[in-house]
Scaffold this motif. Sequence first.
Motif, PDB file in Angstrom:
ATOM      1  N   TYR A   9      40.286  41.071  40.245  1.00 12.50           N
ATOM      2  CA  TYR A   9      39.866  39.973  39.068  1.00 12.50           C
ATOM      3  C   TYR A   9      38.924  40.652  38.436  1.00 12.50           C
ATOM      4  CZ  TYR A   9      41.086  35.871  41.925  1.00 12.50           C
ATOM      5  OH  TYR A   9      41.910  34.458  42.943  1.00 12.50           O
ATOM      6  N   THR A  10      37.673  41.581  38.358  1.00 11.52           N
ATOM      7  CA  THR A  10      37.501  42.262  38.158  1.00 11.52           C
ATOM      8  C   THR A  10      38.454  43.143  37.092  1.00 11.52           C
ATOM      9  OG1 THR A  10      35.020  42.344  39.228  1.00 11.52           O
ATOM     10  CG2 THR A  10      35.327  43.999  37.458  1.00 11.52           C
ATOM     11  N   GLU A  11      39.119  44.246  37.506  1.00  6.51           N
ATOM     12  CA  GLU A  11      40.295  45.066  37.022  1.00  6.51           C
ATOM     13  C   GLU A  11      40.996  43.686  36.289  1.00  6.51           C
ATOM     14  OE1 GLU A  11      44.305  47.098  38.067  1.00  6.51           O
ATOM     15  OE2 GLU A  11      43.447  45.901  39.868  1.00  6.51           O
ATOM     16  N   ALA A  12      41.243  42.715  36.482  1.00 10.91           N
ATOM     17  CA  ALA A  12      41.846  42.214  35.028  1.00 10.91           C
ATOM     18  C   ALA A  12      41.808  41.873  34.399  1.00 10.91           C
ATOM     19  CB  ALA A  12      42.277  40.434  35.719  1.00 10.91           C
ATOM     20  N   ILE A  13      39.974  41.620  34.139  1.00 15.83           N
ATOM     21  CA  ILE A  13      39.112  41.361  33.329  1.00 15.83           C
ATOM     22  C   ILE A  13      38.606  42.694  32.804  1.00 15.83           C
ATOM     23  CG2 ILE A  13      36.512  41.017  32.591  1.00 15.83           C
ATOM     24  CD1 ILE A  13      36.309  39.291  34.770  1.00 15.83           C
ATOM     25  N   SER A  14      38.540  44.166  33.330  1.00 17.28           N
ATOM     26  CA  SER A  14      39.100  44.780  32.179  1.00 17.28           C
ATOM     27  C   SER A  14      40.305  45.591  31.288  1.00 17.28           C
ATOM     28  CB  SER A  14      38.889  46.411  33.561  1.00 17.28           C
ATOM     29  OG  SER A  14      39.848  46.723  34.279  1.00 17.28           O
ATOM     30  N   LEU A  15      41.101  44.864  32.567  1.00 17.12           N
ATOM     31  CA  LEU A  15      42.902  45.298  31.615  1.00 17.12           C
ATOM     32  C   LEU A  15      43.036  44.011  30.090  1.00 17.12           C
ATOM     33  CD1 LEU A  15      44.761  45.977  34.844  1.00 17.12           C
ATOM     34  CD2 LEU A  15      43.897  47.685  33.177  1.00 17.12           C
ATOM     35  N   CYS A  16      41.913  43.015  30.315  1.00 18.19           N
ATOM     36  CA  CYS A  16      42.966  42.040  29.721  1.00 18.19           C
ATOM     37  C   CYS A  16      42.472  42.287  28.203  1.00 18.19           C
ATOM     38  CB  CYS A  16      42.164  40.616  29.777  1.00 18.19           C
ATOM     39  SG  CYS A  16      43.046  39.634  29.408  1.00 18.19           S
ATOM     40  N   PRO A  17      43.355  42.365  26.760  1.00 18.69           N
ATOM     41  CA  PRO A  17      43.070  42.187  25.578  1.00 18.69           C
ATOM     42  C   PRO A  17      41.587  41.215  25.378  1.00 18.69           C
ATOM     43  CG  PRO A  17      45.351  42.516  26.085  1.00 18.69           C
ATOM     44  CD  PRO A  17      44.816  42.020  27.362  1.00 18.69           C
ATOM     45  N   LYS A  18      40.953  41.258  24.620  1.00 24.71           N
ATOM     46  CA  LYS A  18      39.891  40.510  24.440  1.00 24.71           C
ATOM     47  C   LYS A  18      40.267  39.494  23.378  1.00 24.71           C
ATOM     48  CE  LYS A  18      36.974  43.327  26.538  1.00 24.71           C
ATOM     49  NZ  LYS A  18      36.704  43.339  28.018  1.00 24.71           N
ATOM     50  N   GLU A  19      41.625  39.831  22.937  1.00 28.36           N
ATOM     51  CA  GLU A  19      41.820  38.280  21.505  1.00 28.36           C
ATOM     52  C   GLU A  19      42.316  37.944  22.733  1.00 28.36           C
ATOM     53  OE1 GLU A  19      44.808  41.548  21.277  1.00 28.36           O
ATOM     54  OE2 GLU A  19      43.063  41.574  21.533  1.00 28.36           O
ATOM     55  N   GLN A  20      43.022  37.443  24.026  1.00 31.23           N
ATOM     56  CA  GLN A  20      43.653  36.673  25.165  1.00 31.23           C
ATOM     57  C   GLN A  20      42.134  36.285  25.502  1.00 31.23           C
ATOM     58  OE1 GLN A  20      46.313  36.242  25.120  1.00 31.23           O
ATOM     59  NE2 GLN A  20      47.400  37.750  23.702  1.00 31.23           N
ATOM     60  N   LYS A  21      41.752  34.924  24.949  1.00 29.29           N
ATOM     61  CA  LYS A  21      40.622  34.005  25.135  1.00 29.29           C
ATOM     62  C   LYS A  21      40.924  33.256  26.163  1.00 29.29           C
ATOM     63  CE  LYS A  21      37.834  34.822  21.262  1.00 29.29           C
ATOM     64  NZ  LYS A  21      36.762  35.628  21.845  1.00 29.29           N
ATOM     65  N   SER A  22      42.419  32.954  27.068  1.00 28.90           N
ATOM     66  CA  SER A  22      42.108  32.083  27.126  1.00 28.90           C
ATOM     67  C   SER A  22      42.916  32.964  28.767  1.00 28.90           C
ATOM     68  CB  SER A  22      44.017  31.471  27.175  1.00 28.90           C
ATOM     69  OG  SER A  22      44.236  30.303  28.243  1.00 28.90           O
ATOM     70  N   ASP A  23      43.287  33.976  28.974  1.00 29.78           N
ATOM     71  CA  ASP A  23      44.176  34.875  29.395  1.00 29.78           C
ATOM     72  C   ASP A  23      42.131  35.139  30.551  1.00 29.78           C
ATOM     73  OD1 ASP A  23      46.508  34.591  30.111  1.00 29.78           O
ATOM     74  OD2 ASP A  23      46.053  34.854  28.151  1.00 29.78           O
ATOM     75  N   PRO A  53      49.025  45.648  28.699  1.00 34.34           N
ATOM     76  CA  PRO A  53      47.945  45.851  29.950  1.00 34.34           C
ATOM     77  C   PRO A  53      48.084  44.127  30.117  1.00 34.34           C
ATOM     78  CG  PRO A  53      47.658  46.513  26.831  1.00 34.34           C
ATOM     79  CD  PRO A  53      49.632  45.709  27.639  1.00 34.34           C
ATOM     80  N   LEU A  54      48.152  42.646  29.250  1.00 35.14           N
ATOM     81  CA  LEU A  54      48.181  41.634  29.600  1.00 35.14           C
ATOM     82  C   LEU A  54      48.740  41.175  30.785  1.00 35.14           C
ATOM     83  CD1 LEU A  54      47.341  38.782  29.157  1.00 35.14           C
ATOM     84  CD2 LEU A  54      49.020  37.806  27.657  1.00 35.14           C
ATOM     85  N   ASP A  55      50.195  41.964  31.382  1.00 31.18           N
ATOM     86  CA  ASP A  55      50.778  42.263  32.076  1.00 31.18           C
ATOM     87  C   ASP A  55      50.485  42.565  33.294  1.00 31.18           C
ATOM     88  OD1 ASP A  55      52.604  40.415  31.200  1.00 31.18           O
ATOM     89  OD2 ASP A  55      54.386  42.056  30.545  1.00 31.18           O
ATOM     90  N   ARG A  56      49.748  43.014  33.170  1.00 31.38           N
ATOM     91  CA  ARG A  56      49.493  44.000  34.406  1.00 31.38           C
ATOM     92  C   ARG A  56      47.744  43.297  35.170  1.00 31.38           C
ATOM     93  NH1 ARG A  56      48.129  50.258  32.081  1.00 31.38           N
ATOM     94  NH2 ARG A  56      47.113  50.917  34.224  1.00 31.38           N
ATOM     95  N   ALA A  57      47.033  42.390  33.601  1.00 32.08           N
ATOM     96  CA  ALA A  57      45.420  41.743  34.323  1.00 32.08           C
ATOM     97  C   ALA A  57      46.256  40.445  34.255  1.00 32.08           C
ATOM     98  CB  ALA A  57      45.313  42.010  32.869  1.00 32.08           C
ATOM     99  N   GLN A  58      47.269  39.893  34.261  1.00 35.33           N
ATOM    100  CA  GLN A  58      48.206  39.252  35.016  1.00 35.33           C
ATOM    101  C   GLN A  58      48.087  39.489  36.754  1.00 35.33           C
ATOM    102  OE1 GLN A  58      47.954  35.949  34.546  1.00 35.33           O
ATOM    103  NE2 GLN A  58      48.108  36.047  32.311  1.00 35.33           N
ATOM    104  N   ALA A  59      49.196  40.685  36.680  1.00 36.67           N
ATOM    105  CA  ALA A  59      48.983  40.870  38.540  1.00 36.67           C
ATOM    106  C   ALA A  59      48.329  41.231  39.138  1.00 36.67           C
ATOM    107  CB  ALA A  59      49.915  42.372  37.561  1.00 36.67           C
ATOM    108  N   ALA A  60      47.357  41.664  38.339  1.00 34.44           N
ATOM    109  CA  ALA A  60      45.348  42.189  39.287  1.00 34.44           C
ATOM    110  C   ALA A  60      45.444  40.737  39.541  1.00 34.44           C
ATOM    111  CB  ALA A  60      45.215  42.621  38.674  1.00 34.44           C
ATOM    112  N   GLN A  94      54.485  49.318  36.982  1.00 34.23           N
ATOM    113  CA  GLN A  94      53.047  48.885  36.820  1.00 34.23           C
ATOM    114  C   GLN A  94      53.031  49.637  35.066  1.00 34.23           C
ATOM    115  OE1 GLN A  94      49.936  47.862  37.920  1.00 34.23           O
ATOM    116  NE2 GLN A  94      50.585  45.968  39.153  1.00 34.23           N
ATOM    117  N   ASP A  95      53.464  50.987  34.623  1.00 33.19           N
ATOM    118  CA  ASP A  95      53.535  52.138  34.246  1.00 33.19           C
ATOM    119  C   ASP A  95      53.635  51.019  32.660  1.00 33.19           C
ATOM    120  OD1 ASP A  95      51.747  53.683  35.122  1.00 33.19           O
ATOM    121  OD2 ASP A  95      53.452  54.483  35.962  1.00 33.19           O
ATOM    122  N   ASP A  96      55.111  50.711  32.638  1.00 28.78           N
ATOM    123  CA  ASP A  96      55.902  50.343  31.892  1.00 28.78           C
ATOM    124  C   ASP A  96      55.575  48.860  31.378  1.00 28.78           C
ATOM    125  OD1 ASP A  96      57.552  52.543  31.272  1.00 28.78           O
ATOM    126  OD2 ASP A  96      58.480  51.317  33.116  1.00 28.78           O
TER     127      ASP A  96
END
Length: 613
Positions: free
Chosen positions: A108-122, A81-88, A76-78
């Motif tokens: 889901y809270t972790e996914a929200i914190s990891l997801c880039p703000k511009e990725q509104k759909s995700d 941020p969006l992929d890590r959010a999806q994994a969470a 996951q280190d590689d």
Amino acid sequence: MMAASKPVDPDSGSALPRWQLALLVGAPLALGIGAAYLWSRSRAKEKRSKGDGERKTPEGSASPVQGQHGATNPEQDDMSPLDRAQAAKNRGNKYFKAGKYEQAIQCYTEAISLCPKEQKSDLSTFYQNRAAAFEQQVGSATPWLACRLLVLCLEAPSRWPRAVFYCLCLQSKWTEVVEDCSLAVEMNPRYVKALFRRAKAQERLDNKKECLEDVTAVCILEAFQNQQSMLLADKVLKQLGKEKAKEKYKSREPLMPSPQFIKSYFSSFTDDIISQPLQKGEKKDEDKDKEGESAEVTESSGYLKAKQYMEEENYDKIISECTKEIESKGRYSAEALLLRATFYLLIGNATAAQPDLDRVINMQDANVKLRANALIKRGSMYMQQQLPQLSTQDFNMAAEIDCRNADVYHHRGQLKILLDQVEEAVADFDECILLKPDSALAQAQKCFALYRQAYTGNNPSQVQTAMTGFEDVIKKFPKCAEGYALYAQALTDQQQFGKADEMYDKCIELEPDNATTYVHKGLLQLQWKQDLDLGLDLISRAIEIDNKCDFAYETMGTIEVQRGNLDKAIDMFNKAINLAKSEMEMAHLYSLCDAAYAQTEVARKYGLKPPTL
């Protein structure tokens, strides 16, 4: 009078006085949201749509978890941020499907914190998934909490604060569902899952207006195809309608119906002493002969003055004159009580009518016709108040004390139609006809009862028999407008539109001031020819004839909803509300008005509108 006053939906299973308009408007027209909600009531138990199921699962696919998930993958280190959010999120989905909602919420809270703000759909998906977990968490806790609350309340009053604390915990969870769904909808305004989940949470929080707006948006987005959302909309509309009607009806100003309505009401009775015209010499000679009273005393009788006002159609003075007779304990006190109660019912004041009816019914020495008539009217009042058992008791008592009274069987037959007891209704109409062979109204309504039974039972041969019965009635009683009106409704069901139109023309020829007939004819034009202009012209004509015809305003409002003219529709519904003759009718009208208003809010917030005419 009762059976033909509103359009009839034979499929509904209960021909209540406020029949749905959708059947008469018909398939060629796009249903507006108000009419669609009503239409769904009679169809919800029969149809199952594709989107029927509970919306419980989170977004995204994942297989059920087997025990605890392992440590975080070094790869996951590689990851982005969006992929890590999806994994969470995927880990959260596994926990969700395993019923481990607290762990799912953390993921889901972790996914929200990891997801880039511009990725509104995700992001909107992550918030919606967390809301689903909150919803399931509170749902799984509810049975335990209910038992715990019961125990606490039974133990001692000192434990009640803890019970209140548990209630607040439940409420806070539903609030979290609303907050997460709101964030999801903010990023994706047409997110059906989030809107519907928020609607359900708003219902739990008793925020009916907000719930209705959300479920309205869902219904439009799903093209009114999902039974679950339609049922929630219907439920909330009924609750709102009842609440508003209960409050409004208490403070409403009594309103006398139109003269045409009053005359039509009294024409449905043949054994009603108080509706009979004054007899020759009733004011003087007859009274002189009775107990030697003078004409001067008779002329001061409030009841006789009230009867005179009835003949002059000066209806506003009747209640006050009856009150004078009652307070002076005059000879016609029983008649005055019944007449006053009747006009209280006509202006929609059942609370004032009931004590007068009770007094007449309990007068053992009063004319049996008066007591039977009071029982009929109290029974009808109970039916309007949705108290069928009390209504049935009154009608049965009327039949016991005056078994030769045709009115008892005629009106009890109408009650049986409302209760969907068609065979009993037909038996009552037969008894009425036996006692009054010239009762055109009873014969027409008997045909209608038989037709309704055949139509709902999908029995073509019996339908044809009933249609032949209508033909016989109008030949035998060519001046019975009700016969033509009921026959026209049956013909409309059978899509014999041209002949139905002829029947309505006959009605208008016989009763040119009957506004309801113009409304029916207008609706027929919409279904038959899709002629919107002609339909609206006829309904407008109904309002010109009788500006107190609530049915005309209701119908106009429903059509305006379908045309997308929501502000005008709301205005029409509000006019109908002010004219409603019972709390039940008012609740129905508020439901229509609230549906239209919710649609205006959905259009403003999300730009959503259903198809229009």
